[in-house]
Design an enzyme around this catalytic site. Sequence first.
Site, PDB file in Angstrom:
ATOM      1  N   CYS A 148     -36.354  85.194  96.615  1.00  0.00           N
ATOM      2  CA  CYS A 148     -37.516  84.379  97.005  1.00  0.00           C
ATOM      3  C   CYS A 148     -38.331  85.097  98.092  1.00  0.00           C
ATOM      4  CB  CYS A 148     -37.056  83.037  97.566  1.00  0.00           C
ATOM      5  SG  CYS A 148     -35.744  82.273  96.611  1.00  0.00           S
TER       6      CYS A 148
HETATM    7  N1  GLN Z   1     -29.941  82.159  95.554  1.00  0.00           N
HETATM    8  C1  GLN Z   1     -30.957  81.245  95.946  1.00  0.00           C
HETATM    9  C2  GLN Z   1     -31.438  80.388  94.769  1.00  0.00           C
HETATM   10  O1  GLN Z   1     -31.003  80.491  93.688  1.00  0.00           O
HETATM   11  C3  GLN Z   1     -32.136  81.975  96.581  1.00  0.00           C
HETATM   12  C4  GLN Z   1     -32.843  82.776  95.547  1.00  0.00           C
HETATM   13  C5  GLN Z   1     -33.735  83.844  96.073  1.00  0.00           C
HETATM   14  O2  GLN Z   1     -33.760  84.260  97.216  1.00  0.00           O
HETATM   15  N2  GLN Z   1     -34.399  84.360  95.121  1.00  0.00           N
HETATM   16  O3  GLN Z   1     -32.290  79.574  94.960  1.00  0.00           O
END
Ligand code: GLN
Length: 252
Positions: free
Chosen positions: A2
């Site tokens: 994210c």
């Molecule tokens: N692992 C977390 C999720 O699935 C954060 C994902 C991310 O940082 N892309 O939401």
Amino acid sequence: MCRHIAYLGKSVSLADLLIAPAFGLFRQSWAPRQQQYGTINADGFGVGWYAGDDEVPARYRRAVPIWADRSFADVARVSRSRCILAAVRSATETMAPDESAAAPFSSGPWLFSHNGRVNGWPGSVEHLAASLPASRLLEMEAPVDSALLWALVLDLLERGEEPGNALGQAAADASAAAGGRYNFLLTDGHQIAATACGDTLFWRAGPDGVAVASEPLDDGPGWHSVPANTILTAAGGEVALRPLPAPRKDSA
Ligand code: GLN
């Protein structure tokens, strides 16, 4: 991975912080410039902000891409705050897809976001989860790694750890126990704490306030890259950096 951002300073509209900047969070949802893991961030988004004297933040979270929510653009135009934490999500495979899994997570005055992943989920976290009271696990907002990490951080905060230490300890413990990437953001409306642990993190401080973000919002001067394995804290216009601690012995 994210992308996320926290801001503390003079009151700004959500739109001016998140939507208006040339390479701000809105654009990062489809065209991030520094994202090393994943491509776009279309699996939901969330914004938390503090209104007036209320110590408990408002949250607006959706499971759709931020660009697909026209109502958010309207709310963002008229909502102003001195402290905002927001994230656009690229869900890790097998993690919950609904809005309850989108950051920011919250409790009382706190807002928390995780950019990264726990490797080997969920088997790898048995040991970490076992260190928490069952009530904390039952209070998890969604079956997603970020919610478990928030439970770990909240536990440390409620044991009296200072915000930077709570984030740093949780990142170090989870890294040792499972491997993965642990860029965190945390605020209570008066201070920001963050970790750089596996992905990019930048900060910029100016007369109007401080922003801490996965990547710069524009090509202007003043952006500093945070070195790997670092805790950042920001309050009262000051930004401080220190290394992550060693993991607690029983976390590996
Ligand atoms: N692992 C977390 C999720 O699935 C954060 C994902 C991310 O940082 N892309 O939401």
